[in-house]
Scaffold this active site. Sequence first.
Site, short mmCIF file in Angstrom:
data_model
loop_
_atom_site.label_atom_id
_atom_site.label_comp_id
_atom_site.label_asym_id
_atom_site.label_seq_id
_atom_site.Cartn_x
_atom_site.Cartn_y
_atom_site.Cartn_z
N GLY B 32 0.79 -1.23 0.00
CA GLY B 32 0.00 0.00 0.00
C GLY B 32 0.81 1.27 0.00
O GLY B 32 0.26 2.35 -0.22
N CYS B 241 -28.15 -8.47 -16.47
CA CYS B 241 -27.50 -8.26 -17.77
C CYS B 241 -28.45 -8.71 -18.88
O CYS B 241 -28.96 -9.84 -18.85
CB CYS B 241 -26.19 -9.03 -17.85
SG CYS B 241 -25.47 -9.04 -19.51
N CYS B 244 -26.47 -11.89 -20.84
CA CYS B 244 -26.21 -13.19 -20.21
C CYS B 244 -27.09 -13.43 -18.98
O CYS B 244 -27.07 -14.52 -18.41
CB CYS B 244 -24.74 -13.31 -19.82
SG CYS B 244 -24.29 -12.37 -18.35
N CYS B 266 -23.21 -6.55 -18.89
CA CYS B 266 -21.97 -6.69 -18.12
C CYS B 266 -20.90 -5.77 -18.69
O CYS B 266 -20.69 -5.70 -19.90
CB CYS B 266 -21.42 -8.12 -18.23
SG CYS B 266 -22.44 -9.37 -17.45
N CYS B 272 -19.10 -11.95 -19.59
CA CYS B 272 -20.43 -12.04 -20.21
C CYS B 272 -20.41 -13.12 -21.30
O CYS B 272 -21.30 -13.96 -21.37
CB CYS B 272 -20.80 -10.68 -20.79
SG CYS B 272 -22.54 -10.53 -21.20
ZN LIG Z 1 -23.61 -10.34 -19.11
#
Ligand SMILES: [Zn+2]
Lengths: 212, 291
Positions: B32, B241, B244, B266, B272
Amino acid sequence: MAVLTPTVNSNALIAGFDDPVQHGQQVFRALLKAMSEPGTLIELELNLATPGLLNNSTWQTLLSLLDADTQLWLSPRLNSDERVTSNLRFHCQSPIIDGSKAADFAVALADELPVLRDLNWGTSEYPDRSTTLIVQVPALSDEPHWELTGPGIESRKTARIAGLSEEFRLALINSRKRFPLGVDCIFCCGSKLLALPRSTQIREMRPEEGEA
Amino acid sequence: MSTATGYNFAYLDEQSKRMIRRAILKAVAIPGYQVPFGGREMPLPHGWGTGGMQVTASVIGEADRLKVIDQGADDTTNAVSIRRFFATTAGVETTESTAAASLIQTRHRIPETPLQADQILIYQVPIPEPLRFIEPRETETRKMHALSEYGAMQVKLYEDVARFGHIATSYDYPVMVNNRYMMDPSPIPKFDNPKMNRMPALQLFGAGFEKRIYAVPPYTEVKSLDFDDYPFEVQRWDENCAICGSDHSFLDEVIIDDAGSKMFVCSDTDYCRSRQTNATESATATEETLS
Ligand SMILES: [Zn+2]
């Protein structure tokens, strides 16, 4: 601190990487995996002829990371080994210095380690300005001697690093309290290496814990 | 040592690579923390993310298989160009499959498919300092990180709560790494923040303009800032989505006709597509079983 300028004895010179670009990258990736997954034993694939007292993994680590921009400190026997100094000067061009505190990289044999506080631990604003310590040790394994936890470790790991003095071991364990200050260590043995960055917590296990 | 095309391997010269590699090792050792690095500019087209490119060029080797995404998609102009750039200068294989990639360079998303051990995710970072908009002076932000003095960020987030009734920051949402350093996750949606936590893959971040590299090693705790009364929450959608049917991925709203009709799909194109392929395969398998 003075820059030592050992002369390069051309009779002591050996070849470095056959293919500096590809081999340098491959060794870096091995080091990146070692540093990202502390305590993981990494076996380097290449076998190179090595100069003097340096072993295969130490030599390849230095070939991959060092150059004219990195100040290098060597422990006494390495520093008096002309084959080591000549090849490091020739292949890496790193200035070799006599004060470990200013070193970007310190390379030591396990039986002549510098005192940890004599290395650079970085500053609280720039903890990255620290020494990376490369130690050549007589044996490395995953036997239960140290228990390791912290970033890069899923739950816990064990490691045994042979040849370290008790003073050094305690200093390394205690140095974790000063995080983010500290020294990142790479332990090298033959073609194997294992890294312990400063973020790794170390606990010395009791002998009976090894039985499990 | 250069390839037949006259370029250095992966374009960058060896001295610059070594310097960046040393910075990457330090970054991994101090999770970090932003490691400054020097060196030359990498002259690249705007939008390629020179920091991410420099990290990728320093890490990549002949054995790698590279995936590049821009906002989740493999097929944007930038993603295609960057992939082609490394295919040409490093001769590496490329892929659009998250699971098949050893290196993934990303701008602004984390893939939906969970990343595995030994994969490396490289983020392009425009502004690496999470405290910059609170404190413009580098000397001061360095001190704040040194002392873990992060109250100002908490105050800023809480001002959101006072004004909007919730934390309005939805991208670039600050995180704490290993309970020590506050880190800018780059402009990923906060939806992706939980994926960073204890990710088995190594995460590297490159900021080219400010020349900073930072890292999250595998299995490292990454916690999004929040408050007891306003816990961290990710974006949710009422829609699935449209392609999909996924009800759990990050969705982009796209306009599909001149009338302004919208649908949600997506943002991760590979994810997807692989869901569609799986759906087709299982449908085919079912038909075969029935026949
Ligand atoms: Zn999708």
